[in-house]
Design a protein around this motif. Sequence first.
Motif, PDB file in Angstrom:
ATOM      1  N   ASN A  58       0.833  -1.360  -0.082  1.00 42.04           N
ATOM      2  CA  ASN A  58      -0.002  -0.071  -0.030  1.00 42.04           C
ATOM      3  C   ASN A  58       0.850   1.252   0.175  1.00 42.04           C
ATOM      4  N   ALA A  59       2.010   1.177   0.163  1.00 40.30           N
ATOM      5  CA  ALA A  59       2.837   2.567   0.509  1.00 40.30           C
ATOM      6  C   ALA A  59       3.050   3.122  -0.954  1.00 40.30           C
ATOM      7  N   ASP A  60       2.936   4.272  -0.996  1.00 42.46           N
ATOM      8  CA  ASP A  60       3.126   5.050  -2.285  1.00 42.46           C
ATOM      9  C   ASP A  60       4.306   6.004  -2.339  1.00 42.46           C
ATOM     10  N   ILE A  61       5.332   5.884  -1.248  1.00 46.52           N
ATOM     11  CA  ILE A  61       6.490   6.297  -1.019  1.00 46.52           C
ATOM     12  C   ILE A  61       7.541   5.327  -0.735  1.00 46.52           C
ATOM     13  N   PRO A  62       8.763   5.575  -1.190  1.00 46.17           N
ATOM     14  CA  PRO A  62      10.009   4.424  -1.063  1.00 46.17           C
ATOM     15  C   PRO A  62       9.969   4.039   0.602  1.00 46.17           C
ATOM     16  N   ILE A  63      10.297   2.669   0.580  1.00 43.03           N
ATOM     17  CA  ILE A  63      10.369   2.005   1.885  1.00 43.03           C
ATOM     18  C   ILE A  63      11.610   1.583   2.067  1.00 43.03           C
ATOM     19  N   LEU A  64      12.319   1.787   3.193  1.00 44.51           N
ATOM     20  CA  LEU A  64      13.685   1.083   3.229  1.00 44.51           C
ATOM     21  C   LEU A  64      13.322   0.002   4.446  1.00 44.51           C
ATOM     22  N   MET A  65      13.831  -1.248   4.345  1.00 48.36           N
ATOM     23  CA  MET A  65      13.704  -2.432   5.085  1.00 48.36           C
ATOM     24  C   MET A  65      14.954  -2.998   5.432  1.00 48.36           C
TER      25      MET A  65
END
Length: 277
Positions: free
Chosen positions: A268-275
């Motif tokens: 669902n995220a519409d921005i970058p995700i760092l994991m």
Amino acid sequence: MDYKIIATILTNTNNARDALDAAIALATRMDAHLDIHIVSINQNSMAYDLSGMATPVVATQTKDAIAERDKLESWLQDRMQPEVVRWSVQAAMVQSLVLGNYLAEKLRFCDLVVLGRPYQDDPEMAGLVENCMFIAGRPVLMIPKGGSAPEPRARVVLGWNDGTEALSATRAALPFLRTASETEICIIDPPRHGPDQADPGGGLAQFLTRHGARPVVNVSPETKGSVAEMLLQCAQDHDAGLIVSGAYGHSRLREAVFGGTTRSLLENADIPILMDR
């Protein structure tokens, strides 16, 4: 300290553009070397007939995989021609059963892997992300379709639960956190018994401050929806350009299957995700 070796993986021309553009932007900004891996994944390369010969289906799939690899190499050379960033490329056709081992060998000396966000329109992306994090042991920055690299002063939302995975993701994200205008430490329904019960997030905020970040602690009860929904809402409320979160899978013995909060964020995220795990 910035990232000095950034990697990205291209498996087809459909998933190549956004993640590659983001990796180029980050490598240029941080004066990093960009490692580009063209990986043609052969899904059925272990299927053979009784004589030990590859079946016609496998032969056709292998031919198609080679053609896709060659197409990507040609496209990449054209794409990188105007860029001034330092970069190198390796191309290979890899059996799906050993993809994790291949990536573990190729990515072990990089600081960050930049990929497209899973669960969009590329069925291979989730497997790539899982292999990079759970087998190769590398933090992954995932770019949504049509997205770009986080801007240097972008706000960051950091999901914190005092766990090992969250701390690993925090450490991996330090080059972004140091330049962010603000890092919102989002703590949802903290445990009533624990080392930080009197000051949830206080130790993390001190750690980030000493590393040059600008943290703000936000503690919320889990009353407004799932953890993923609350993190996404926090990112929207603060106009964040990046979400940082630990990654959690159902199995650490084989290819991990994302579930719960992790999968919801990735869907669902519409921005970058760092994991990181």
